[in-house]
Design a protein around this motif. Sequence first.
Motif, PDB file in Angstrom:
ATOM      1  N   ASP A  69      13.339  20.385 -10.151  1.00  0.00           N
ATOM      2  CA  ASP A  69      14.624  19.922  -9.611  1.00  0.00           C
ATOM      3  C   ASP A  69      15.465  21.063  -9.035  1.00  0.00           C
ATOM      4  O   ASP A  69      16.170  20.865  -8.054  1.00  0.00           O
ATOM      5  CB  ASP A  69      15.458  19.242 -10.701  1.00  0.00           C
ATOM      6  N   TYR A  70      15.423  22.209  -9.683  1.00  0.00           N
ATOM      7  CA  TYR A  70      16.360  23.282  -9.357  1.00  0.00           C
ATOM      8  C   TYR A  70      15.655  24.588  -9.025  1.00  0.00           C
ATOM      9  O   TYR A  70      14.598  24.876  -9.561  1.00  0.00           O
ATOM     10  CB  TYR A  70      17.272  23.592 -10.558  1.00  0.00           C
ATOM     11  N   ARG A  71      16.306  25.388  -8.202  1.00  0.00           N
ATOM     12  CA  ARG A  71      16.016  26.818  -8.064  1.00  0.00           C
ATOM     13  C   ARG A  71      17.313  27.487  -8.490  1.00  0.00           C
ATOM     14  O   ARG A  71      18.358  27.260  -7.896  1.00  0.00           O
ATOM     15  CB  ARG A  71      15.665  27.222  -6.647  1.00  0.00           C
ATOM     16  N   ILE A  72      17.249  28.307  -9.532  1.00  0.00           N
ATOM     17  CA  ILE A  72      18.453  28.876 -10.127  1.00  0.00           C
ATOM     18  C   ILE A  72      18.390  30.392 -10.089  1.00  0.00           C
ATOM     19  O   ILE A  72      17.359  30.990 -10.402  1.00  0.00           O
ATOM     20  CB  ILE A  72      18.610  28.416 -11.594  1.00  0.00           C
ATOM     21  N   SER A  73      19.522  30.992  -9.727  1.00  0.00           N
ATOM     22  CA  SER A  73      19.653  32.446  -9.829  1.00  0.00           C
ATOM     23  C   SER A  73      21.062  32.762 -10.321  1.00  0.00           C
ATOM     24  O   SER A  73      21.993  31.993 -10.121  1.00  0.00           O
ATOM     25  CB  SER A  73      19.368  33.134  -8.495  1.00  0.00           C
ATOM     26  N   VAL A  74      21.176  33.885 -10.994  1.00  0.00           N
ATOM     27  CA  VAL A  74      22.475  34.376 -11.462  1.00  0.00           C
ATOM     28  C   VAL A  74      22.854  35.514 -10.528  1.00  0.00           C
ATOM     29  O   VAL A  74      22.118  36.486 -10.398  1.00  0.00           O
ATOM     30  CB  VAL A  74      22.399  34.840 -12.937  1.00  0.00           C
ATOM     31  N   LEU A  75      23.997  35.361  -9.868  1.00  0.00           N
ATOM     32  CA  LEU A  75      24.402  36.337  -8.858  1.00  0.00           C
ATOM     33  C   LEU A  75      25.075  37.551  -9.467  1.00  0.00           C
ATOM     34  O   LEU A  75      24.876  38.666  -9.011  1.00  0.00           O
ATOM     35  CB  LEU A  75      25.310  35.676  -7.826  1.00  0.00           C
ATOM     36  N   ASN A  76      25.914  37.347 -10.488  1.00  0.00           N
ATOM     37  CA  ASN A  76      26.540  38.476 -11.177  1.00  0.00           C
ATOM     38  C   ASN A  76      27.182  38.013 -12.472  1.00  0.00           C
ATOM     39  O   ASN A  76      27.270  36.824 -12.750  1.00  0.00           O
ATOM     40  CB  ASN A  76      27.560  39.204 -10.284  1.00  0.00           C
ATOM     41  N   ASP A 106      21.815  15.970 -10.366  1.00  0.00           N
ATOM     42  CA  ASP A 106      23.053  16.100 -11.130  1.00  0.00           C
ATOM     43  C   ASP A 106      23.010  17.435 -11.864  1.00  0.00           C
ATOM     44  O   ASP A 106      22.192  17.639 -12.761  1.00  0.00           O
ATOM     45  CB  ASP A 106      23.169  14.936 -12.113  1.00  0.00           C
ATOM     46  N   LEU A 107      23.894  18.347 -11.496  1.00  0.00           N
ATOM     47  CA  LEU A 107      23.914  19.673 -12.112  1.00  0.00           C
ATOM     48  C   LEU A 107      24.583  19.670 -13.482  1.00  0.00           C
ATOM     49  O   LEU A 107      24.485  20.645 -14.217  1.00  0.00           O
ATOM     50  CB  LEU A 107      24.613  20.674 -11.191  1.00  0.00           C
ATOM     51  N   SER A 108      25.245  18.559 -13.842  1.00  0.00           N
ATOM     52  CA  SER A 108      25.908  18.511 -15.148  1.00  0.00           C
ATOM     53  C   SER A 108      24.906  18.460 -16.299  1.00  0.00           C
ATOM     54  O   SER A 108      25.277  18.655 -17.456  1.00  0.00           O
ATOM     55  CB  SER A 108      26.878  17.332 -15.227  1.00  0.00           C
ATOM     56  N   SER A 109      23.615  18.222 -16.005  1.00  0.00           N
ATOM     57  CA  SER A 109      22.605  18.240 -17.063  1.00  0.00           C
ATOM     58  C   SER A 109      22.202  19.665 -17.452  1.00  0.00           C
ATOM     59  O   SER A 109      21.516  19.864 -18.447  1.00  0.00           O
ATOM     60  CB  SER A 109      21.369  17.452 -16.639  1.00  0.00           C
ATOM     61  N   LEU A 110      22.636  20.652 -16.656  1.00  0.00           N
ATOM     62  CA  LEU A 110      22.334  22.051 -16.984  1.00  0.00           C
ATOM     63  C   LEU A 110      23.175  22.505 -18.168  1.00  0.00           C
ATOM     64  O   LEU A 110      24.378  22.231 -18.231  1.00  0.00           O
ATOM     65  CB  LEU A 110      22.612  22.955 -15.784  1.00  0.00           C
ATOM     66  N   LYS A 111      22.556  23.191 -19.089  1.00  0.00           N
ATOM     67  CA  LYS A 111      23.229  23.751 -20.264  1.00  0.00           C
ATOM     68  C   LYS A 111      23.199  25.268 -20.148  1.00  0.00           C
ATOM     69  O   LYS A 111      22.177  25.856 -19.809  1.00  0.00           O
ATOM     70  CB  LYS A 111      22.534  23.317 -21.561  1.00  0.00           C
ATOM     71  N   PHE A 112      24.338  25.889 -20.440  1.00  0.00           N
ATOM     72  CA  PHE A 112      24.495  27.332 -20.307  1.00  0.00           C
ATOM     73  C   PHE A 112      24.904  27.925 -21.651  1.00  0.00           C
ATOM     74  O   PHE A 112      25.757  27.382 -22.337  1.00  0.00           O
ATOM     75  CB  PHE A 112      25.589  27.657 -19.280  1.00  0.00           C
ATOM     76  N   ILE A 165      19.824  29.390 -19.306  1.00  0.00           N
ATOM     77  CA  ILE A 165      20.131  28.135 -18.623  1.00  0.00           C
ATOM     78  C   ILE A 165      18.949  27.211 -18.877  1.00  0.00           C
ATOM     79  O   ILE A 165      17.796  27.616 -18.740  1.00  0.00           O
ATOM     80  CB  ILE A 165      20.311  28.335 -17.101  1.00  0.00           C
ATOM     81  N   ASP A 166      19.250  25.977 -19.240  1.00  0.00           N
ATOM     82  CA  ASP A 166      18.174  25.027 -19.466  1.00  0.00           C
ATOM     83  C   ASP A 166      18.655  23.622 -19.151  1.00  0.00           C
ATOM     84  O   ASP A 166      19.859  23.372 -19.057  1.00  0.00           O
ATOM     85  CB  ASP A 166      17.670  25.106 -20.907  1.00  0.00           C
ATOM     86  N   SER A 167      17.723  22.717 -18.987  1.00  0.00           N
ATOM     87  CA  SER A 167      18.016  21.321 -18.702  1.00  0.00           C
ATOM     88  C   SER A 167      16.891  20.481 -19.274  1.00  0.00           C
ATOM     89  O   SER A 167      15.718  20.821 -19.114  1.00  0.00           O
ATOM     90  CB  SER A 167      18.106  21.091 -17.195  1.00  0.00           C
ATOM     91  N   LYS A 168      17.244  19.380 -19.920  1.00  0.00           N
ATOM     92  CA  LYS A 168      16.186  18.515 -20.440  1.00  0.00           C
ATOM     93  C   LYS A 168      15.467  17.805 -19.292  1.00  0.00           C
ATOM     94  O   LYS A 168      14.329  17.400 -19.434  1.00  0.00           O
ATOM     95  CB  LYS A 168      16.733  17.519 -21.463  1.00  0.00           C
ATOM     96  N   ASP A 173      11.747  26.858 -19.769  1.00  0.00           N
ATOM     97  CA  ASP A 173      10.861  27.645 -20.632  1.00  0.00           C
ATOM     98  C   ASP A 173      11.393  29.028 -20.992  1.00  0.00           C
ATOM     99  O   ASP A 173      10.765  30.044 -20.706  1.00  0.00           O
ATOM    100  CB  ASP A 173       9.472  27.781 -20.011  1.00  0.00           C
ATOM    101  N   ASN A 174      12.580  29.084 -21.565  1.00  0.00           N
ATOM    102  CA  ASN A 174      13.132  30.309 -22.143  1.00  0.00           C
ATOM    103  C   ASN A 174      13.358  31.436 -21.136  1.00  0.00           C
ATOM    104  O   ASN A 174      13.319  32.604 -21.478  1.00  0.00           O
ATOM    105  CB  ASN A 174      12.250  30.800 -23.293  1.00  0.00           C
ATOM    106  N   VAL A 175      13.578  31.106 -19.888  1.00  0.00           N
ATOM    107  CA  VAL A 175      13.912  32.130 -18.892  1.00  0.00           C
ATOM    108  C   VAL A 175      15.369  32.514 -19.104  1.00  0.00           C
ATOM    109  O   VAL A 175      16.218  31.658 -19.344  1.00  0.00           O
ATOM    110  CB  VAL A 175      13.697  31.592 -17.459  1.00  0.00           C
ATOM    111  N   HIS A 176      15.661  33.810 -19.041  1.00  0.00           N
ATOM    112  CA  HIS A 176      17.037  34.268 -19.224  1.00  0.00           C
ATOM    113  C   HIS A 176      17.301  35.495 -18.369  1.00  0.00           C
ATOM    114  O   HIS A 176      16.389  36.178 -17.944  1.00  0.00           O
ATOM    115  CB  HIS A 176      17.355  34.514 -20.696  1.00  0.00           C
ATOM    116  N   TRP A 177      18.588  35.713 -18.120  1.00  0.00           N
ATOM    117  CA  TRP A 177      19.021  36.794 -17.243  1.00  0.00           C
ATOM    118  C   TRP A 177      19.773  37.837 -18.055  1.00  0.00           C
ATOM    119  O   TRP A 177      20.637  37.504 -18.868  1.00  0.00           O
ATOM    120  CB  TRP A 177      19.950  36.260 -16.150  1.00  0.00           C
ATOM    121  N   LYS A 178      19.478  39.090 -17.824  1.00  0.00           N
ATOM    122  CA  LYS A 178      20.194  40.209 -18.445  1.00  0.00           C
ATOM    123  C   LYS A 178      21.538  40.341 -17.745  1.00  0.00           C
ATOM    124  O   LYS A 178      21.604  40.448 -16.527  1.00  0.00           O
ATOM    125  CB  LYS A 178      19.387  41.501 -18.279  1.00  0.00           C
TER     126      LYS A 178
END
Length: 187
Positions: A69-76, A106-112, A165-168, A173-178
């Motif tokens: 559903d998503y392509r996600i990146s953290v910009l800063n 629906d982006l509201s399903s994303l959990k941060f 960031i995750d979504s049901k 799969d446990n991806v995270h950003w430093k």
Amino acid sequence: MKSIIATTCIAFMITSLLTACSGEKETVQAEPQKKVESTLSPAEKQERLEMEQLEKGIMSYRESVKGGDYRISVLNGTYEKANEGSGTIKAQVKVENVHEDGTGVDLSSLKFWVENEKTNQKVIGKAFPNDSQRFKSLPQGQSMVFDVSFLIKDVKELENFYLYIDSKNDPLDNVHWKLDNLEPIKS
């Protein structure tokens, strides 16, 4: 004849004992291994660190992960000090709808959440989109940038915070950003 056999057995036992003792000395006296990192250049050390992070699923700013559903990146990421010992971490997140059937997501399903790897402090975040209608139904092929805020009560070791960031609907799969460079900004 008995004395020759006895002398031979004693000589064999002494030789075996001396060989075993000298083998122990060799292992005790072996030089400790030198670390390879001491000979690496700063660029090579950085490359090795990035490879280790990639193997652990740790991403850096502007690196993205793509699901169904998503392509996600953290910009800063930034830190704003509220008072002694507490403050707010804000992360700027970019999400693109990569649905292939043309439907909105629906982006509201994303959990941060952010987590301090050393203190195990975990804080749930809240998204602050500029356009809540578009946040509820992001059209296919479009992206949206928004802030996510986390109220941090214990600000020790800011350099150890990671954003998850995750979504049901589309598990990551446990991806995270430093969250690098969380320098205190006085409000």
